[in-house]
Design an enzyme around this catalytic site. Structure first.
Site, PDB file in Angstrom:
ATOM      1  N   GLY A   1       0.845  -1.187   0.000  1.00 10.39           N
ATOM      2  CA  GLY A   1       0.000   0.000   0.000  1.00 10.39           C
ATOM      3  C   GLY A   1       0.879   1.233   0.000  1.00 10.39           C
ATOM      4  O   GLY A   1       1.844   1.324   0.760  1.00 10.39           O
ATOM      5  N   LYS A   2       0.565   2.200  -0.851  1.00 10.24           N
ATOM      6  CA  LYS A   2       1.448   3.351  -0.996  1.00 10.24           C
ATOM      7  C   LYS A   2       1.588   4.122   0.311  1.00 10.24           C
ATOM      8  O   LYS A   2       2.661   4.630   0.628  1.00 10.24           O
ATOM      9  CB  LYS A   2       0.953   4.271  -2.107  1.00 10.24           C
ATOM     10  CG  LYS A   2       1.004   3.627  -3.496  1.00 10.24           C
ATOM     11  CD  LYS A   2       0.721   4.625  -4.597  1.00 10.24           C
ATOM     12  CE  LYS A   2       1.852   5.598  -4.791  1.00 10.24           C
ATOM     13  NZ  LYS A   2       3.098   4.963  -5.253  1.00 10.24           N
TER      14      LYS A   2
ATOM     15  N   ALA B   1       1.398   2.908   3.459  1.00 11.16           N
ATOM     16  CA  ALA B   1       2.283   2.155   4.344  1.00 11.16           C
ATOM     17  C   ALA B   1       3.709   2.162   3.832  1.00 11.16           C
ATOM     18  O   ALA B   1       4.665   2.337   4.609  1.00 11.16           O
ATOM     19  CB  ALA B   1       1.781   0.719   4.470  1.00 11.16           C
TER      20      ALA B   1
ATOM     21  N   GLY C   1      11.157   7.268 -14.131  1.00  8.72           N
ATOM     22  CA  GLY C   1      11.589   5.884 -14.078  1.00  8.72           C
ATOM     23  C   GLY C   1      13.091   5.731 -14.176  1.00  8.72           C
ATOM     24  O   GLY C   1      13.856   6.398 -13.468  1.00  8.72           O
ATOM     25  N   ALA C   2      13.521   4.871 -15.095  1.00 10.31           N
ATOM     26  CA  ALA C   2      14.937   4.557 -15.230  1.00 10.31           C
ATOM     27  C   ALA C   2      15.759   5.714 -15.778  1.00 10.31           C
ATOM     28  O   ALA C   2      16.999   5.665 -15.749  1.00 10.31           O
ATOM     29  CB  ALA C   2      15.101   3.340 -16.136  1.00 10.31           C
TER      30      ALA C   2
ATOM     31  N   GLY D   1      15.439   9.089 -14.696  1.00 16.07           N
ATOM     32  CA  GLY D   1      15.808   9.996 -13.612  1.00 16.07           C
ATOM     33  C   GLY D   1      14.616  10.800 -13.147  1.00 16.07           C
ATOM     34  O   GLY D   1      13.466  10.364 -13.278  1.00 16.07           O
TER      35      GLY D   1
ATOM     36  N   THR E   1       8.564  -2.708  -7.969  1.00 16.70           N
ATOM     37  CA  THR E   1       7.532  -2.457  -6.965  1.00 16.70           C
ATOM     38  C   THR E   1       8.089  -1.628  -5.807  1.00 16.70           C
ATOM     39  O   THR E   1       9.115  -1.970  -5.228  1.00 16.70           O
ATOM     40  CB  THR E   1       6.991  -3.782  -6.400  1.00 16.70           C
ATOM     41  OG1 THR E   1       6.610  -4.631  -7.470  1.00 16.70           O
ATOM     42  CG2 THR E   1       5.795  -3.525  -5.502  1.00 16.70           C
TER      43      THR E   1
ATOM     44  N   GLY F   1       8.954   3.955  -6.511  1.00 16.02           N
ATOM     45  CA  GLY F   1       8.470   5.325  -6.425  1.00 16.02           C
ATOM     46  C   GLY F   1       8.190   5.755  -5.002  1.00 16.02           C
ATOM     47  O   GLY F   1       8.433   6.907  -4.628  1.00 16.02           O
ATOM     48  N   ASP F   2       7.687   4.832  -4.193  1.00 19.56           N
ATOM     49  CA  ASP F   2       7.424   5.153  -2.789  1.00 19.56           C
ATOM     50  C   ASP F   2       8.729   5.389  -2.031  1.00 19.56           C
ATOM     51  O   ASP F   2       8.818   6.285  -1.194  1.00 19.56           O
ATOM     52  CB  ASP F   2       6.635   4.023  -2.136  1.00 19.56           C
ATOM     53  CG  ASP F   2       5.254   3.852  -2.759  1.00 19.56           C
ATOM     54  OD1 ASP F   2       4.680   4.853  -3.200  1.00 19.56           O
ATOM     55  OD2 ASP F   2       4.768   2.706  -2.804  1.00 19.56           O
TER      56      ASP F   2
END
EC number: 2.7.1.15
Length: 289
Positions: free
Chosen positions: A38-39, A41, A202-203, A205, A228, A231-232
């Site tokens: 969960g983003k 958490a 993403g990859a 930057g 997974t 980003g968090d």
């Protein structure tokens, strides 16, 4: 300084597959892990591992998954509220992790939806001027708005990561101090009037855009095995790096965030893939830009 994360907590099941399925496809897969997810958490756990006083306001269901989540998060430095069960069923996610390191995620929101603003506000009552309220895109636009309005009225700084994206989130930018979005979210939501905007690519930057500065930080080189939670991790370390140094998000915070995200994508799972407290402490002491 306290960080309040109003969001969700779920049970993550990660499945390894050859490629992401097309509509109507039936494929084989292997369940590789079960973890906290969960983003809300995710971000709260990483911020807390960075050494900041962090409170997660998120709903857990009165079921075996809820009991499992409470037992697991008790080992993290984050404080979870409410302490009672908020829903018959806990939320869960199924993560499909393809062989090239990409993923697709299916997440339920019933528990998060059942947690009302009236139930949440008491856990913000002791917030002080300058404390942080961080939200993601797991709540309705109206719930998100009311919480940000309360935060602004009480002198808090607001941080928004509008994922999963909802076009109506664009209405909330006047209430947001710091926004972290990916390229798709930036294109759909057109962030305007936000004093600090970070656009992740993403990859490639990430960009940091403020009223006086535009700075690009290339992604740290890494052999990606599972994206997974990357980003968090990025958002959490970006925020923690700046807060621990008493500054607004800057080029060094962007670099710290990129390095932490690289650790996450080099491992499988969710919380198990996040940098440890020891790894984050070592990373955050690096001052070179």
């Amino acid at each position: 300084m306290q960080i309040y994360v109003a969001g969700n907590i779920v049970v993550d099941e990660t499945w390894s597959i050859g490629d992401l399925p097309q509509k109507g496809a039936s494929i084989h897969g292997v369940k590789t892990s079960q973890d906290i997810g969960g983003k809300g958490a995710n971000q709260a756990i990483v911020i807390a591992r960075c050494g900041l006083d962090t409170r997660l306001i998120a709903a857990i269901g009165h079921d075996s998954n809820g009991q499992w989540l409470r037992e697991k998060i008790a080992h993290e430095p984050v404080k979870l509220f409410p302490t009672q069960y908020s829903s018959p069923h806990s939320d869960s996610s199924i993560i499909l992790n393809s062989s090239d390191g990409d993923n697709a995620i299916i997440t339920t929101t019933a528990a998060a939806d059942a947690l009302t603003v009236e139930q949440m506000l008491p856990y913000l009552a002791d917030a002080k001027k300058g404390d942080i309220l961080l939200q993601q895109g797991n709540f309705s636009v109206e719930k998100t708005r009311v919480l940000f309005l309360w935060a602004k009225a009480n002198g808090m700084k607001t941080v928004f990561n509008p994922s999963p994206v909802n076009a109506d989130f664009a209405q909330l930018w006047p209430l947001v101090d710091i926004a972290v979005v990916n390229q798709l979210e930036a294109e759909r939501l057109q962030p305007a009037g936000v004093s600090t905007l970070v656009i992740t690519q993403g990859a490639q930057g990430a960009w940091l855009i403020t009223e006086t500065e535009r700075h690009f930080c290339p992604a740290a080189a890494v052999n990606a095995v599972d994206s997974t939670g990357a980003g968090d991790t990025f958002l959490a370390v970006l925020l923690a790096s700046s807060l621990l140094r008493g500054v607004e998000p800057d080029a060094l915070a962007l670099k710290h965030a990129s390095q932490a995200a690289a650790i996450t994508v080099s491992r499988t799972g969710t919380v198990n893939a996040f940098p440890t407290q020891q790894e984050l402490a070592a990373l955050l002491t690096s001052r070179s830009e």
